[in-house]
Design a protein around this motif. Structure first.
Motif, short mmCIF file in Angstrom:
data_model
loop_
_atom_site.label_atom_id
_atom_site.label_comp_id
_atom_site.label_asym_id
_atom_site.label_seq_id
_atom_site.Cartn_x
_atom_site.Cartn_y
_atom_site.Cartn_z
N SER A 41 0.81 -1.22 0.00
CA SER A 41 0.00 0.00 0.00
C SER A 41 0.84 1.27 0.00
CB SER A 41 -0.92 0.01 1.23
OG SER A 41 -1.81 -1.08 1.20
N PHE A 42 2.16 1.11 0.09
CA PHE A 42 3.05 2.26 0.02
C PHE A 42 3.80 2.30 -1.31
CE2 PHE A 42 2.64 1.10 4.50
CZ PHE A 42 2.09 2.27 4.98
N PHE A 43 4.29 1.14 -1.76
CA PHE A 43 5.05 1.11 -3.01
C PHE A 43 4.18 1.51 -4.21
CE2 PHE A 43 8.09 -1.73 -0.75
CZ PHE A 43 9.25 -1.03 -1.05
N LEU A 44 2.96 0.98 -4.28
CA LEU A 44 2.12 1.28 -5.44
C LEU A 44 1.77 2.76 -5.55
CD1 LEU A 44 0.51 0.41 -7.90
CD2 LEU A 44 -1.37 -0.26 -6.38
N PRO A 45 1.22 3.40 -4.51
CA PRO A 45 0.92 4.83 -4.63
C PRO A 45 2.16 5.69 -4.88
CG PRO A 45 -0.21 3.89 -2.74
CD PRO A 45 0.77 2.85 -3.22
N ALA A 46 3.30 5.27 -4.31
CA ALA A 46 4.52 6.06 -4.45
C ALA A 46 4.98 6.14 -5.90
CB ALA A 46 5.64 5.47 -3.59
N MET A 47 4.65 5.12 -6.69
CA MET A 47 5.14 5.07 -8.07
C MET A 47 4.17 5.68 -9.07
SD MET A 47 8.00 3.88 -7.36
CE MET A 47 8.64 3.81 -9.03
N LEU A 48 3.02 6.12 -8.62
CA LEU A 48 2.02 6.72 -9.52
C LEU A 48 1.95 8.22 -9.29
CD1 LEU A 48 -0.91 4.13 -9.20
CD2 LEU A 48 1.05 4.10 -10.76
N ASP A 49 1.63 8.95 -10.35
CA ASP A 49 1.48 10.40 -10.23
C ASP A 49 0.18 10.77 -9.51
OD1 ASP A 49 3.86 10.87 -11.56
OD2 ASP A 49 2.91 10.93 -13.53
N ARG A 50 -0.84 9.92 -9.65
CA ARG A 50 -2.14 10.22 -9.06
C ARG A 50 -2.27 9.63 -7.65
NH1 ARG A 50 -6.96 8.67 -12.96
NH2 ARG A 50 -8.05 9.71 -11.24
N LYS A 51 -3.19 10.18 -6.90
CA LYS A 51 -3.48 9.66 -5.57
C LYS A 51 -4.27 8.36 -5.68
CE LYS A 51 -5.95 10.75 -1.29
NZ LYS A 51 -6.74 11.76 -0.55
N VAL A 52 -3.92 7.39 -4.86
CA VAL A 52 -4.65 6.12 -4.78
C VAL A 52 -5.25 6.02 -3.38
CG1 VAL A 52 -4.54 3.62 -5.02
CG2 VAL A 52 -2.99 5.06 -6.35
N THR A 53 -6.54 5.72 -3.32
CA THR A 53 -7.22 5.60 -2.03
C THR A 53 -7.51 4.14 -1.74
OG1 THR A 53 -8.25 7.77 -2.26
CG2 THR A 53 -9.23 6.26 -0.68
N PHE A 54 -6.98 3.67 -0.63
CA PHE A 54 -7.29 2.33 -0.12
C PHE A 54 -8.23 2.49 1.07
CE2 PHE A 54 -3.27 1.69 -2.28
CZ PHE A 54 -3.41 0.44 -2.86
N ILE A 55 -8.73 1.38 1.58
CA ILE A 55 -9.57 1.41 2.76
C ILE A 55 -8.78 0.85 3.95
CG2 ILE A 55 -11.77 1.32 1.56
CD1 ILE A 55 -11.84 -1.68 2.10
N ALA A 56 -9.12 1.32 5.14
CA ALA A 56 -8.48 0.84 6.37
C ALA A 56 -9.53 0.86 7.47
CB ALA A 56 -7.30 1.73 6.74
N LYS A 57 -9.34 0.00 8.48
CA LYS A 57 -10.32 -0.06 9.56
C LYS A 57 -10.37 1.26 10.31
CE LYS A 57 -7.11 -2.42 12.72
NZ LYS A 57 -6.91 -3.65 13.53
N ALA A 58 -11.58 1.64 10.74
CA ALA A 58 -11.81 2.94 11.35
C ALA A 58 -11.01 3.13 12.64
CB ALA A 58 -13.30 3.13 11.62
N GLU A 59 -10.65 2.02 13.31
CA GLU A 59 -9.91 2.13 14.56
C GLU A 59 -8.59 2.85 14.39
OE1 GLU A 59 -12.50 -1.56 15.00
OE2 GLU A 59 -11.51 -0.42 13.43
N TYR A 60 -8.00 2.79 13.19
CA TYR A 60 -6.75 3.49 12.95
C TYR A 60 -6.92 5.01 13.04
CZ TYR A 60 -4.46 -0.78 11.22
OH TYR A 60 -3.90 -2.03 11.10
N PHE A 61 -8.15 5.47 12.87
CA PHE A 61 -8.40 6.91 12.82
C PHE A 61 -9.03 7.45 14.10
CE2 PHE A 61 -8.36 5.18 8.60
CZ PHE A 61 -7.73 6.14 7.82
#
Length: 266
Positions: A41-61
């Protein structure tokens, strides 16, 4: 994230990418990837010019304290979207709603059809609910993606990553508009997901296993538990098989004693 974490990842690991031209410059698209490591989830967005949105459990927030606020800021910064897992069908419905919202805004929505990380580097059966429903509800193209060797950088349970060069292969977009409006048909959802997983398999070169990764993890855990129990049983049996120590009693004066203080007669 792209300029801080992303820049550091590029400098330290020098990931290679094939097929960047398959990512649209604008407009909605679903990025469906295999899942080998937490770092995917870090390597893929880092290599793209556009923002990529993944989902994560709400407890992290929502965790309290300074650490909780830092964690929430970090996950927001790397493009994670909180998903409330409560309710009748939990994370499944929440993930679908989150994906639809991202795509309706014209964004890139990242999803791992396997539902969890591969326990052994093989590719497992995709779960049809999230990917299929989001794709058919929005009509967005699905772009298959293969992460290469990220499990060797940070295997499950390892905190400190190894410095080596991972790769990303991006396939051509898949159009499922012919099925649009059929997101309640479980056979269509299964067919769509299997087609995406087949493309991921071709890109990654992974061995395909036609069971869910969650089932494989449970079987592996049960096998490890059984192996430990068997090893313990063997160790205990080995202790019980040791020959008893010879009994020591008083000997007769002429060495022919057949009992304590007793001497054979003529």
């Amino acid at each position: 994230m792209k300029f801080s974490i992303g820049g550091s990842l590029k400098l330290a690991f020098r990931p290679w990418v094939e097929g960047l031209e398959n990512i649209p410059a604008d407009g909605p698209a679903i990025l469906a990837s295999n899942h080998l490591s937490f770092s995917d989830s870090f390597f893929l967005p880092a290599m793209l010019d556009r923002k990529v949105t993944f989902i994560a459990k709400a407890e992290y927030f929502t965790s309290p304290g300074v650490k909780g606020k830092l964690t929430a800021a970090f996950f927001r910064g790397v493009g994670q979207l909180p998903v409330d897992r409560s309710g009748a069908r939990g994370a499944g419905q929440a993930a679908v709603r989150a994906g639809i919202e991202v795509l309706e805004r014209g964004g890139l929505f990242g999803i791992y059809p396997e539902g969890t990380r591969s326990p052994d580097g093989r590719l497992y059966r995709g779960k049809p609910g999230g990917l299929g429903r989001v794709a058919l509800a929005t009509g967005a193209p699905v772009i298959p993606i293969a992460m290469i060797d990220t499990e060797k950088i940070q295997p499950p349970g390892k905190v400190v990553p190894r410095l080596m060069r991972p790769g990303i292969r991006i396939g051509k977009p898949l159009d499922f508009s012919r099925y649009q409006g059929m997101e309640e048909d479980r056979y269509i959802l299964r067919s769509l997901t299997d087609e995406v997983m087949y493309e991921i398999m071709k890109l990654s070169g992974q061995e395909y296993v036609d069971i869910y990764a969650t089932v494989a993890k449970r079987e592996i855990a049960e096998a490890e538990k059984a192996a430990k129990a068997a090893a313990k049983a063997r160790a205990e049996a080995a202790k019980g098989e040791e020959p008893p120590a010879p009994a020591v009693g008083p000997a007769a004066s002429d060495g022919t004693a057949d009992g304590p203080g007793r001497v054979e007669g003529p």
